[in-house]
Design a protein around this motif. Structure first.
Motif, PDB file in Angstrom:
ATOM      1  N   ARG A 164      17.103  10.042  -4.979  1.00 36.16           N
ATOM      2  CA  ARG A 164      18.235  10.940  -4.744  1.00 36.16           C
ATOM      3  C   ARG A 164      18.620  11.509  -6.101  1.00 36.16           C
ATOM      4  O   ARG A 164      18.392  10.887  -7.137  1.00 36.16           O
ATOM      5  CB  ARG A 164      19.434  10.189  -4.166  1.00 36.16           C
ATOM      6  N   TYR A 165      19.208  12.689  -6.092  1.00 36.81           N
ATOM      7  CA  TYR A 165      19.718  13.240  -7.338  1.00 36.81           C
ATOM      8  C   TYR A 165      21.048  12.591  -7.676  1.00 36.81           C
ATOM      9  O   TYR A 165      21.834  12.258  -6.773  1.00 36.81           O
ATOM     10  CB  TYR A 165      19.909  14.759  -7.239  1.00 36.81           C
ATOM     11  N   ASP A 215      13.164  16.161 -13.412  1.00 33.67           N
ATOM     12  CA  ASP A 215      13.409  15.304 -14.576  1.00 33.67           C
ATOM     13  C   ASP A 215      13.944  13.951 -14.111  1.00 33.67           C
ATOM     14  O   ASP A 215      14.878  13.876 -13.313  1.00 33.67           O
ATOM     15  CB  ASP A 215      14.427  15.980 -15.492  1.00 33.67           C
ATOM     16  N   LYS A 216      13.340  12.894 -14.626  1.00 32.44           N
ATOM     17  CA  LYS A 216      13.759  11.538 -14.263  1.00 32.44           C
ATOM     18  C   LYS A 216      15.238  11.308 -14.558  1.00 32.44           C
ATOM     19  O   LYS A 216      15.921  10.585 -13.838  1.00 32.44           O
ATOM     20  CB  LYS A 216      12.893  10.511 -15.008  1.00 32.44           C
ATOM     21  N   ARG A 217      15.747  11.966 -15.587  1.00 27.75           N
ATOM     22  CA  ARG A 217      17.151  11.773 -15.976  1.00 27.75           C
ATOM     23  C   ARG A 217      18.132  12.324 -14.949  1.00 27.75           C
ATOM     24  O   ARG A 217      19.312  11.992 -14.984  1.00 27.75           O
ATOM     25  CB  ARG A 217      17.412  12.415 -17.335  1.00 27.75           C
ATOM     26  N   GLN A 238       8.324  13.999 -16.426  1.00 23.75           N
ATOM     27  CA  GLN A 238       7.825  13.382 -17.651  1.00 23.75           C
ATOM     28  C   GLN A 238       6.381  12.886 -17.478  1.00 23.75           C
ATOM     29  O   GLN A 238       5.591  12.947 -18.412  1.00 23.75           O
ATOM     30  CB  GLN A 238       8.740  12.230 -18.089  1.00 23.75           C
ATOM     31  N   GLU A 239       6.020  12.418 -16.288  1.00 29.04           N
ATOM     32  CA  GLU A 239       4.653  11.976 -16.024  1.00 29.04           C
ATOM     33  C   GLU A 239       3.714  13.175 -15.873  1.00 29.04           C
ATOM     34  O   GLU A 239       2.599  13.166 -16.396  1.00 29.04           O
ATOM     35  CB  GLU A 239       4.599  11.114 -14.773  1.00 29.04           C
ATOM     36  N   GLY A 250      18.128  21.545 -20.656  1.00 30.67           N
ATOM     37  CA  GLY A 250      17.329  20.494 -21.275  1.00 30.67           C
ATOM     38  C   GLY A 250      16.557  19.645 -20.278  1.00 30.67           C
ATOM     39  O   GLY A 250      15.772  18.792 -20.667  1.00 30.67           O
ATOM     40  N   LEU A 251      16.763  19.871 -18.979  1.00 28.45           N
ATOM     41  CA  LEU A 251      16.073  19.098 -17.957  1.00 28.45           C
ATOM     42  C   LEU A 251      14.758  19.778 -17.580  1.00 28.45           C
ATOM     43  O   LEU A 251      14.651  20.998 -17.578  1.00 28.45           O
ATOM     44  CB  LEU A 251      16.964  18.933 -16.725  1.00 28.45           C
ATOM     45  N   ARG A 252      13.780  18.958 -17.254  1.00 30.83           N
ATOM     46  CA  ARG A 252      12.456  19.458 -16.916  1.00 30.83           C
ATOM     47  C   ARG A 252      12.335  19.778 -15.428  1.00 30.83           C
ATOM     48  O   ARG A 252      12.900  19.077 -14.599  1.00 30.83           O
ATOM     49  CB  ARG A 252      11.396  18.432 -17.316  1.00 30.83           C
ATOM     50  N   ARG A 253      11.543  20.807 -15.152  1.00 33.69           N
ATOM     51  CA  ARG A 253      11.284  21.234 -13.788  1.00 33.69           C
ATOM     52  C   ARG A 253       9.783  21.368 -13.596  1.00 33.69           C
ATOM     53  O   ARG A 253       9.077  21.762 -14.508  1.00 33.69           O
ATOM     54  CB  ARG A 253      11.981  22.570 -13.516  1.00 33.69           C
TER      55      ARG A 253
END
Length: 72
Positions: free
Chosen positions: A23-24, A6-8, A40-41, A56-59
């Motif tokens: 980096r995270y 996730d970009k966030r 997201q892409e 809520g974060l994407r993997r």
């Protein structure tokens, strides 16, 4: 197994070809940079390779993403 993509969750993001160097968040400035995609892409073109965690974060499942179109 899906990787946090996730970009966030990322910082110091720089596009390198079709991938990203980053980096995270929470990692120090001296932490090694990682290479990967932005969930997201990926979600726009391969939603089956993206999952949203309880946080809520994407993997992204890199196995599904990069084995696309390959026969069994």
């Amino acid at each position: 197994m899906a990787s946090l993509s996730d970009k966030r969750a990322k910082k110091d993001i720089k596009k390198v070809g079709g991938l990203y160097e980053y980096r995270y968040k929470g990692e120090g400035r001296n932490a090694p940079k990682r290479i990967g995609v932005m969930a997201q892409e990926v979600e726009k073109v391969r939603p089956d390779a993206v999952a949203k965690g309880a946080d809520g974060l994407r993997r992204v499942d890199y196995g599904l993403l990069f084995n696309a179109g390959r026969g069994k």
